[in-house]
Scaffold this active site. Sequence first.
Site, mmCIF file in Angstrom:
data_model
loop_
_atom_site.group_PDB
_atom_site.id
_atom_site.type_symbol
_atom_site.label_atom_id
_atom_site.label_comp_id
_atom_site.label_asym_id
_atom_site.label_seq_id
_atom_site.Cartn_x
_atom_site.Cartn_y
_atom_site.Cartn_z
ATOM 1 N N ASP A 54 1.419 -6.191 -6.686
ATOM 2 C CA ASP A 54 3.154 -6.573 -7.155
ATOM 3 C C ASP A 54 3.419 -6.783 -5.855
ATOM 4 O OD1 ASP A 54 2.269 -3.921 -5.218
ATOM 5 O OD2 ASP A 54 3.950 -2.789 -6.800
ATOM 6 N N SER A 55 2.958 -7.246 -5.373
ATOM 7 C CA SER A 55 2.993 -8.019 -4.214
ATOM 8 C C SER A 55 3.584 -9.883 -4.275
ATOM 9 C CB SER A 55 2.093 -8.594 -2.939
ATOM 10 O OG SER A 55 1.076 -8.847 -3.507
ATOM 11 N N ASP A 93 -2.591 -4.586 -9.933
ATOM 12 C CA ASP A 93 -0.794 -3.760 -9.738
ATOM 13 C C ASP A 93 -0.802 -2.988 -10.888
ATOM 14 O OD1 ASP A 93 -1.018 -3.152 -7.027
ATOM 15 O OD2 ASP A 93 -0.602 -4.008 -6.461
ATOM 16 N N GLU A 125 -0.345 3.322 -7.687
ATOM 17 C CA GLU A 125 0.345 4.220 -6.018
ATOM 18 C C GLU A 125 0.202 5.165 -6.437
ATOM 19 O OE1 GLU A 125 3.788 1.977 -4.092
ATOM 20 O OE2 GLU A 125 2.421 0.268 -3.945
ATOM 21 N N GLU A 192 -3.323 2.365 2.864
ATOM 22 C CA GLU A 192 -2.385 0.934 3.311
ATOM 23 C C GLU A 192 -1.497 1.831 4.911
ATOM 24 O OE1 GLU A 192 0.027 -1.279 0.837
ATOM 25 O OE2 GLU A 192 0.972 -1.818 2.506
#
EC number: 2.1.2.11
Length: 276
Positions: A54-55, A93, A125, A192
Amino acid sequence: MSTQKSSAKPAKITTQTVVDMKSKGEKISMLTAYDFTMAQIIDQAGIEIILVGDSASNVMAGHETTVPMTLEHMIYHTSCVVRGVDRALVIADLPFMSYQVTTKEALISSGRMMKEAGAHAVKMEGGKYIVDTVKRIVDAGIPVMGHLGLTPQSIYKFGTYKVRATEDDEADELIRDAKLLEEAGCFSLVLEKIPAHLAEKVTAELSIPTIGIGAGPSCDGQVLVLHDMLGLNKEFNPRFLRRYADLNSVMTDAVQSYIKDVKNKDFPNKDEQYGE
Ligand SMILES: Nc1nc(=O)c2c([nH]1)NC[C@@H]1CN(c3ccc(C(=O)N[C@@H](CCC(=O)O)C(=O)O)cc3)CN21
Ligand SMILES: CC(C)C(=O)C(=O)O
Ligand SMILES: [Mg+2]
């Protein structure tokens, strides 16, 4: 003479392949991609896992955070990547608020990612609060990768992108969450921006592979955002980033040469035009 064809392609990489790589002590390489052309290049270069991150919200769409990314856009990017891939495992993602509200919605989002986009697995996440959801998705036949530590979708909760789990209570919680995610059926886990010694401990205590970004050398694999490691991106300079090329300069030089040739009437030349 060997009967094996020299052109034989390596076996397609599955979630089991990457789990087995951990037991064999083979490091796992993962990069992001968001489009067909880039996915084709990194797949043919031999990357094991392609993450449609999703970056894309930052890198493709120019947003400040990953929060605005939509499921529709993630499905689009993932479908583009899948068309360029022959052997890598493609993980998508799930974007912010496509899996947190209810397990039912998470199942629908994950299912769309598999059926409409062709993803091989999804990533989400979070820890304890998503483990029941993870169980249901895995039970439905969809492999799930977890993501702990710095979780960018929660930027408005934390307020910064600073290193996470530096205090003992936060570190203990991360270890508990990692174990819960493994028990829930995650096949792998992104760590992360956490201290290297904590990532080492989590990696040793789990049987599923950990993939680190800013989490030190002990993780079972590493991930970077493709545009960052190619040096396309001049502004993003976290300590964990290693640049393997300076494509920003390569592109700037190419574009400036083209502009010059157009202005000087050096482009197109005789060979680059049609006679009739
Ligand atoms: N281009 C890009 N690369 C990434 O690695 C990435 C994205 N976008 N978007 C989604 C998340 C956000 N990520 C981030 C964002 C910031 C830092 C970071 O370290 N920022 C600052 C420090 C901030 C602080 O200390 O408060 C830095 O030093 O670079 C790291 C990972 C990782 N992901
Ligand atoms: C940085 C990686 C792990 C990610 O989640 C993304 O690219 O969105
Ligand atoms: Mg992400």
